[in-house]
Design an enzyme around this catalytic site. Structure first.
Site, PDB file in Angstrom:
ATOM      1  N   ASP A 103     174.496  30.869  42.876  1.00  0.00           N
ATOM      2  CA  ASP A 103     175.941  30.622  43.541  1.00  0.00           C
ATOM      3  C   ASP A 103     175.785  30.685  44.780  1.00  0.00           C
ATOM      4  O   ASP A 103     176.405  29.813  45.625  1.00  0.00           O
ATOM      5  CB  ASP A 103     176.673  31.649  42.735  1.00  0.00           C
ATOM      6  CG  ASP A 103     176.341  33.029  43.110  1.00  0.00           C
ATOM      7  OD1 ASP A 103     175.008  33.186  43.410  1.00  0.00           O
ATOM      8  OD2 ASP A 103     177.212  33.988  43.382  1.00  0.00           O
TER       9      ASP A 103
ATOM     10  N   ARG B 281     174.074  37.353  49.563  1.00  0.00           N
ATOM     11  CA  ARG B 281     174.563  38.517  49.492  1.00  0.00           C
ATOM     12  C   ARG B 281     173.761  38.991  48.092  1.00  0.00           C
ATOM     13  O   ARG B 281     172.915  38.345  47.776  1.00  0.00           O
ATOM     14  CB  ARG B 281     175.927  38.652  49.260  1.00  0.00           C
ATOM     15  CG  ARG B 281     176.559  37.823  47.855  1.00  0.00           C
ATOM     16  CD  ARG B 281     178.064  37.920  47.806  1.00  0.00           C
ATOM     17  NE  ARG B 281     178.415  37.232  46.803  1.00  0.00           N
ATOM     18  CZ  ARG B 281     179.517  36.488  46.748  1.00  0.00           C
ATOM     19  NH1 ARG B 281     180.290  36.200  47.797  1.00  0.00           N
ATOM     20  NH2 ARG B 281     179.769  35.865  45.601  1.00  0.00           N
ATOM     21  N   ASP B 282     174.238  40.335  47.886  1.00  0.00           N
ATOM     22  CA  ASP B 282     173.603  40.897  46.706  1.00  0.00           C
ATOM     23  C   ASP B 282     174.156  40.261  45.393  1.00  0.00           C
ATOM     24  O   ASP B 282     174.841  40.949  44.482  1.00  0.00           O
ATOM     25  CB  ASP B 282     173.685  42.528  46.562  1.00  0.00           C
ATOM     26  CG  ASP B 282     175.201  43.019  46.751  1.00  0.00           C
ATOM     27  OD1 ASP B 282     176.042  41.945  46.833  1.00  0.00           O
ATOM     28  OD2 ASP B 282     175.345  44.019  46.471  1.00  0.00           O
ATOM     29  N   GLU B 283     173.657  39.101  45.138  1.00  0.00           N
ATOM     30  CA  GLU B 283     174.174  38.235  43.781  1.00  0.00           C
ATOM     31  C   GLU B 283     173.239  37.324  43.593  1.00  0.00           C
ATOM     32  O   GLU B 283     172.087  37.381  42.695  1.00  0.00           O
ATOM     33  CB  GLU B 283     175.406  37.705  44.069  1.00  0.00           C
ATOM     34  CG  GLU B 283     176.021  37.049  42.656  1.00  0.00           C
ATOM     35  CD  GLU B 283     177.752  37.207  42.971  1.00  0.00           C
ATOM     36  OE1 GLU B 283     178.328  37.570  43.831  1.00  0.00           O
ATOM     37  OE2 GLU B 283     178.064  36.646  41.988  1.00  0.00           O
TER      38      GLU B 283
ATOM     39  N   ASP C  47     179.283  27.237  38.521  1.00  0.00           N
ATOM     40  CA  ASP C  47     178.806  26.633  39.664  1.00  0.00           C
ATOM     41  C   ASP C  47     178.024  25.327  39.372  1.00  0.00           C
ATOM     42  O   ASP C  47     177.967  24.170  39.644  1.00  0.00           O
ATOM     43  CB  ASP C  47     178.243  27.393  40.397  1.00  0.00           C
ATOM     44  CG  ASP C  47     179.003  28.960  40.934  1.00  0.00           C
ATOM     45  OD1 ASP C  47     179.492  29.488  39.831  1.00  0.00           O
ATOM     46  OD2 ASP C  47     179.070  29.367  41.977  1.00  0.00           O
TER      47      ASP C  47
ATOM     48  N   TRP D 114     182.095  27.963  32.149  1.00  0.00           N
ATOM     49  CA  TRP D 114     180.821  28.546  32.486  1.00  0.00           C
ATOM     50  C   TRP D 114     179.873  28.543  31.526  1.00  0.00           C
ATOM     51  O   TRP D 114     178.781  27.816  31.656  1.00  0.00           O
ATOM     52  CB  TRP D 114     181.001  30.110  32.962  1.00  0.00           C
ATOM     53  CG  TRP D 114     181.426  30.289  34.251  1.00  0.00           C
ATOM     54  CD1 TRP D 114     180.535  30.736  35.412  1.00  0.00           C
ATOM     55  CD2 TRP D 114     182.672  29.912  34.882  1.00  0.00           C
ATOM     56  NE1 TRP D 114     181.352  30.937  36.558  1.00  0.00           N
ATOM     57  CE2 TRP D 114     182.632  30.422  36.466  1.00  0.00           C
ATOM     58  CE3 TRP D 114     183.831  29.394  34.562  1.00  0.00           C
ATOM     59  CZ2 TRP D 114     183.561  29.975  37.318  1.00  0.00           C
ATOM     60  CZ3 TRP D 114     184.947  29.149  35.570  1.00  0.00           C
ATOM     61  CH2 TRP D 114     184.744  29.528  36.733  1.00  0.00           C
TER      62      TRP D 114
ATOM     63  N   GLU E 174     182.224  29.287  50.138  1.00  0.00           N
ATOM     64  CA  GLU E 174     182.703  29.753  48.550  1.00  0.00           C
ATOM     65  C   GLU E 174     184.035  29.613  48.579  1.00  0.00           C
ATOM     66  O   GLU E 174     184.722  29.209  47.315  1.00  0.00           O
ATOM     67  CB  GLU E 174     182.422  31.274  48.496  1.00  0.00           C
ATOM     68  CG  GLU E 174     182.915  31.795  47.100  1.00  0.00           C
ATOM     69  CD  GLU E 174     182.446  33.217  46.782  1.00  0.00           C
ATOM     70  OE1 GLU E 174     181.875  34.046  47.851  1.00  0.00           O
ATOM     71  OE2 GLU E 174     182.109  33.652  45.701  1.00  0.00           O
TER      72      GLU E 174
ATOM     73  N   HIS F 292     177.986  28.516  49.299  1.00  0.00           N
ATOM     74  CA  HIS F 292     178.073  28.084  47.910  1.00  0.00           C
ATOM     75  C   HIS F 292     178.215  26.706  47.819  1.00  0.00           C
ATOM     76  O   HIS F 292     178.918  26.002  48.378  1.00  0.00           O
ATOM     77  CB  HIS F 292     179.444  28.787  47.363  1.00  0.00           C
ATOM     78  CG  HIS F 292     179.356  29.941  46.644  1.00  0.00           C
ATOM     79  ND1 HIS F 292     178.704  31.171  47.123  1.00  0.00           N
ATOM     80  CD2 HIS F 292     179.739  30.311  45.340  1.00  0.00           C
ATOM     81  CE1 HIS F 292     179.085  32.315  46.188  1.00  0.00           C
ATOM     82  NE2 HIS F 292     179.751  31.622  45.230  1.00  0.00           N
TER      83      HIS F 292
HETATM   84  C1  RAM Z   1     181.107  34.834  41.707  1.00  0.00           C
HETATM   85  C2  RAM Z   1     180.135  33.842  41.885  1.00  0.00           C
HETATM   86  C3  RAM Z   1     180.424  32.600  41.278  1.00  0.00           C
HETATM   87  C4  RAM Z   1     181.388  32.433  40.436  1.00  0.00           C
HETATM   88  C5  RAM Z   1     181.727  33.862  39.789  1.00  0.00           C
HETATM   89  C6  RAM Z   1     182.877  33.417  38.738  1.00  0.00           C
HETATM   90  O1  RAM Z   1     180.902  36.145  41.904  1.00  0.00           O
HETATM   91  O2  RAM Z   1     179.693  33.893  43.469  1.00  0.00           O
HETATM   92  O3  RAM Z   1     180.193  31.390  42.337  1.00  0.00           O
HETATM   93  O4  RAM Z   1     180.908  31.262  39.430  1.00  0.00           O
HETATM   94  O5  RAM Z   1     181.915  34.785  40.514  1.00  0.00           O
END
Ligand code: RAM
Length: 913
Positions: free
Chosen positions: A505, A509-511, A518, A570, A776, A797
């Site tokens: 995504d 960041r911490d993800e 996506d 998703w 994003e 994003h």
């Molecule tokens: C966010 C992510 C992502 C999205 C979900 C639902 O944290 O960045 O892009 O698909 O949520």
């Protein structure tokens, strides 16, 4: 108006006694890869592309081919295919041709070439030789890691010197240094040497102090509980003398480093381990396998941690000097511990695309945010790290912090990185002049703050090293409109930044997770920008690995964050991605490999939603994520997606020749459509519950509305956009289908208005506010409110960049014709408009390069198309007055010149000309 076909003067001189062939063979690949050394597939697929020897000639094609595969280059040079000789096969196929020769041995390297016959049965010369290797069936090497105390010792050391970091980040583990020196049992020279390696962690290997490859962050990210990819490297040239030293850096990576949200680490295991086998063949045909076992040595060194999210900390004085060289004294190093192999984990030859540094960027400006604290601007948000020039005599601690955006005072804004430290720290102690860069981390950034640097750092001291999975991104699209070009550039940068072993995504960041929604919305655009087939082949295994026992695909793949199964739109990536890869690259293998998991997903939804409305098993139920005050009712969106899944399943079943399933899924699609219409659609005026842009878009795009309601619904969509003063309100989901649907239903002018919109919310608004990647959120930053909530505000994003597909399909006008796949039957249907005076598009399809271009002054237009050899095209030039649709034309270049017809005149006049 003329077809150049008619006026081309073909001058082609052939210096040969025989008839001269019109085509040549290029770009040989196996399983989409150039000369892969380890392929695990039983019958790997071979492919090539064809080129016209005379670009002016038309209607060239391949009538037949002959493939030769040999166990050695010498036989092949004599045109002997001792493993496979297809003979002359009458076929126009140039890709997805399964190897059907003799069974290959584990680790065997085979050589191949191909020749073809053109439409007049004239024979080409053979292509240059390519090769592939068979993967390993069994491993004799052992998984090895550090004895228990070793990492703790180093951590304690770290605690003394870097208290603060360690307290807040307990999980940061030192990088392991491993080595093995061996003497060759043979005195003869090395004929070939292949290194197979992987890790529970992330690794780099040197042989005799030479890095074995430029690949980064191997073995990448898979669901380590189920699958680990191994890599293979040709190291023949690195093994020179009798003695060989193998040295390895082993970091935590996705396996045991910080991953996903805030404080998660050691997700797959507590300790890193390594698995290596070096297969050497000598010229006297003796062989040796040097492998990881308990004779290897291990230590820690200067890299106290190198973490994907948090960055790297290095103490120069802790580096064991010359540890990668031969005869380094490792007697004080600990002995590794061998760990048992988990039989439930599949070791698989990496079918994906390695991560590499693909570009370097120099900074364009610098300033001090505080005395001694310098901020460097690289002009482009990208992903990777800084290579820093260390000045001679520097005995200091230098810290680099990475950020995407700035505070108003010119300091870096890092709140949106959440808990990711994104900091590289070097404690320099020796006096050498050097460059340094981190080993196992990457950052998403445009700006770098540097502190502790002796004197004033110069622009030339910092270099941004850009990394991503190195999918060839050869396709190009450019117009005369700078805003549109910037959007195209931002989309491409979004893709580069988020293709890092898995489609993520965001990269900063911490993800940084493989979010399926996506991926689903961007896969089509990604497949236009480059050859991403191998990348998605690898990732689809992660997706299927993440499927729950009940059949639920996940929200993220590799699955990790959340025990819940995937939300509508998703989880559906499990169906949409294989379908799109099939459509764009003709990959029926991917469809058949994952057909049962897809079926299972359909049953997973269907079993709890017998009334054909997707109202149960909604899991995280995200809806049209990040829409702008236009929340599409979730039951509308979810049911539409269920219908879309059914539609795609029916098409895939047809491609696999499964008539029963075609019926099953066509009926299911119809039943869902009926339920959808009954519950949500006004049967007289075509209004859809919620009255949102996304609602209309997906109902139309997913073929849910009865024919008579379609124009009405499309009008509601256009009216809705008009009522928003020509603005979109769609979130992640609606945006992907918005412009294509407008164009499909006759509102191309409205799509253009959205494209060129510059006020909020629009792509143009972000561009006018310095976006160099796709944000994003539409309101990541606004003039009125500044930055959005830092809890979720990435500036890189790709999801909202899914409009790229429409730019290719409908603006440039390059698409598959009808049910066609892989651009073998091409539809050329550009739709000039707005102030795009020029457009140049070049799409590198699996069946060859398709070029479109136009130049117009607003009343007249010149349009060129180049159709690749061995394909057919339908060229729709009805945007030119008195022109028509030219069906089923052959390869070659075509030109059309004329007056724009009335309709396009209007579109263009309304939009700026
Ligand atoms: C966010 C992510 C992502 C999205 C979900 C639902 O944290 O960045 O892009 O698909 O949520």
């Amino acid at each position: 108006m003329h077809f150049l076909n008619h006026i081309f003067l073909i001058v082609f001189i052939c210096f040969s006694y025989t008839k001269c062939v019109d085509i040549s063979v290029k770009d040989l690949k196996v399983e989409y890869l150039v000369n892969p050394l380890a392929v695990d597939v039983a019958e790997p697929r071979l492919q090539w592309t064809l080129e016209a020897t005379d670009p002016q000639k038309h209607s060239l094609s391949q009538k037949a081919y002959q493939i030769l595969v040999s166990s050695d280059e010498q036989s092949l040079a004599k045109n002997v295919g001792n493993l496979w000789d297809t003979g002359k096969v009458a076929s126009d196929l140039t890709n997805h041709i399964h190897y059907k020769g003799k069974t290959l041995n584990a680790g065997q390297i085979v050589y191949w070439k191909v020749k073809v016959w053109d439409q007049e049965d004239k024979e080409s010369t053979f292509s240059t030789v390519a090769y592939w290797g068979k993967g390993l069936n069994t491993w004799t090497g052992q998984w090895i890691g550090a004895p228990n105390g070793l990492q703790h010792e180093a951590q304690k050391q770290l605690k003394d010197i870097d208290q603060k970091v360690v307290q807040s980040h307990q999980g940061l583990l030192p990088v392991l240094y491993m080595r093995k020196q061996y003497s060759t049992p043979s005195t003869t020279k090395v004929k070939s040497a292949i290194l197979y390696a992987t890790a529970q962690g992330v690794y780099k290997v040197w042989i005799n102090n030479m890095l074995v490859s430029d690949q980064k962050m191997n073995p990448g990210w898979t669901d380590f509980r189920k699958t680990i990819n191994y890599q293979s490297y040709d190291v023949t040239n690195l093994i020179t003398g009798k003695d060989t030293a193998i040295s390895v850096l082993l970091g935590t990576g996705w396996y045991s480093g910080y991953i996903g949200f805030s404080r998660q680490y050691k997700l797959y295991g507590a300790d890193q381990s390594l698995l290596v086998e070096l297969h050497v063949q000598y010229e006297d045909n003796t062989t040796a396998v040097i492998k990881s076992d308990n004779t290897w040595k291990v230590s820690t060194g200067s890299i106290l941690y190198s973490d994907m999210l948090h960055g790297q900390l290095s103490y120069e004085n802790l580096e064991p000097k010359n540890w990668r060289f031969l005869n380094f004294d490792d007697s004080k190093w600990a002995q590794v511990v061998a760990r048992p192999t988990d039989k439930n984990v599949a070791l698989v030859a990496d079918s994906g695309v390695p991560i590499r540094v693909t570009q370097e960027i120099k900074p364009i400006a610098k300033w001090q945010s505080k005395p001694g604290i310098w901020v460097f601007d690289f002009g482009q948000n990208s992903v990777g790290w800084i290579r820093l020039k260390k000045p001679a005599g520097a005995q200091t601690r230098v810290q680099l912090r990475y950020a995407e955006v700035l505070n108003p005072d010119g300091s870096i804004y890092t709140l949106n990185l959440r808990s990711a430290l994104a900091t590289d720290t070097y404690v320099f102690t020796d006096s050498s002049e050097n460059t340094v860069e981190p080993d196992f981390t990457f950052h998403g950034y445009r700006y770098v703050e540097i502190s502790g640097y002796p004197g004033e750092p110069q622009l030339t001291d910092l270099t941004a090293r850009v990394i991503h999975s190195d999918t060839p991104l050869k396709s190009r699209l450019e117009t005369s409109n700078p805003l549109v070009n910037k959007l195209i550039s931002n989309i491409r940068w979004g893709q580069r930044s988020n293709f890092i072993s898995v489609p993520t995504d965001c990269p900063q960041r911490d993800e940084r997770l493989g979010w399926m929604g996506d991926a689903e919305i961007f896969v089509h655009t990604a497949s236009y920008n480059g050859d991403v087939a191998a990348f998605y082949t690898k990732w689809m295994r992660d997706v299927v690995d993440g499927q729950s026992a009940e059949g639920g695909f996940s929200d993220v793949a590799p699955r990790m964050v959340d025990p819940a199964d995937g939300a509508p739109a998703w989880g559906d990536a499990g169906v949409i991605v294989p379908y799109t890869v099939y459509k764009m690259f003709g990959d029926l293998q991917m469809v058949s490999n994952h057909y049962e998991p897809m079926n299972k997903w359909m049953t997973y939804i269907g079993s709890q939603n017998p009334d054909y409305m997707w109202t149960k098993r909604l899991n995280n139920n995200f809806g049209d994520w990040l829409q702008v005050n236009a929340d599409t009712p979730k039951e509308v969106m979810n049911t539409a997606y269920y219908g879309y899944d059914a539609l795609l399943m029916s098409r895939m079943a047809a491609a696999l020749n499964r008539p029963e399933d075609v019926k099953k899924y066509t009926d299911l699609h119809q039943n869902i459509a009926n339920a959808f219409n009954k519950a949500f659609v006004n049967s007289t005026d075509g209004r859809i519950k919620g009255d949102t842009q996304t609602g209309y878009v997906i109902a139309l795009a997913f073929e849910l509305l009865p024919e008579k309601l379609r124009p009405l619904a499309a009008n509601h969509l256009a009216d809705n956009i008009k009522a928003h003063n020509w603005h979109l309100t769609t979130g992640f989901i609606g945006v992907g289908y918005l412009c294509p649907t407008l164009t499909q239903f006759g509102h191309h002018d409205v799509a253009y208005k959205l494209l060129l919109q510059e006020t909020y919310p629009s792509w143009g608004y972000s561009i006018n506010n310095n976006a160099t990647t796709i944000w994003e959120r539409w309101d990541g930053w606004t003039k009125e409110k500044g930055f959005q909530n830092p809890g979720m505000n990435s500036f890189n994003h790709y999801s909202l960049g899914s409009v790229g597909r429409w730019l290719w399909q409908s603006v440039a006008g390059i698409d598959n014709n009808g049910n066609g796949v892989a651009f073998k039957d091409i539809l050329i249907s550009p739709k000039p408009g707005a102030n795009l005076y020029n457009l140049t598009a070049s799409y590198h399809s699996i069946n060859g390069q398709i070029d479109n271009s136009w130049v117009t002054n607003g009343t007249h237009i010149k349009f060129n198309a180049l159709i690749p050899v061995n394909t057919r095209a339908t060229i729709d030039v009805t945007f030119i007055r008195n022109e028509t649709v030219h069906s089923n034309v052959g390869s070659g270049s075509y030109q059309f010149i004329g007056e724009l017809n009335k309709h396009y005149d209007q579109v263009i006049n309304e939009l700026i000309f």
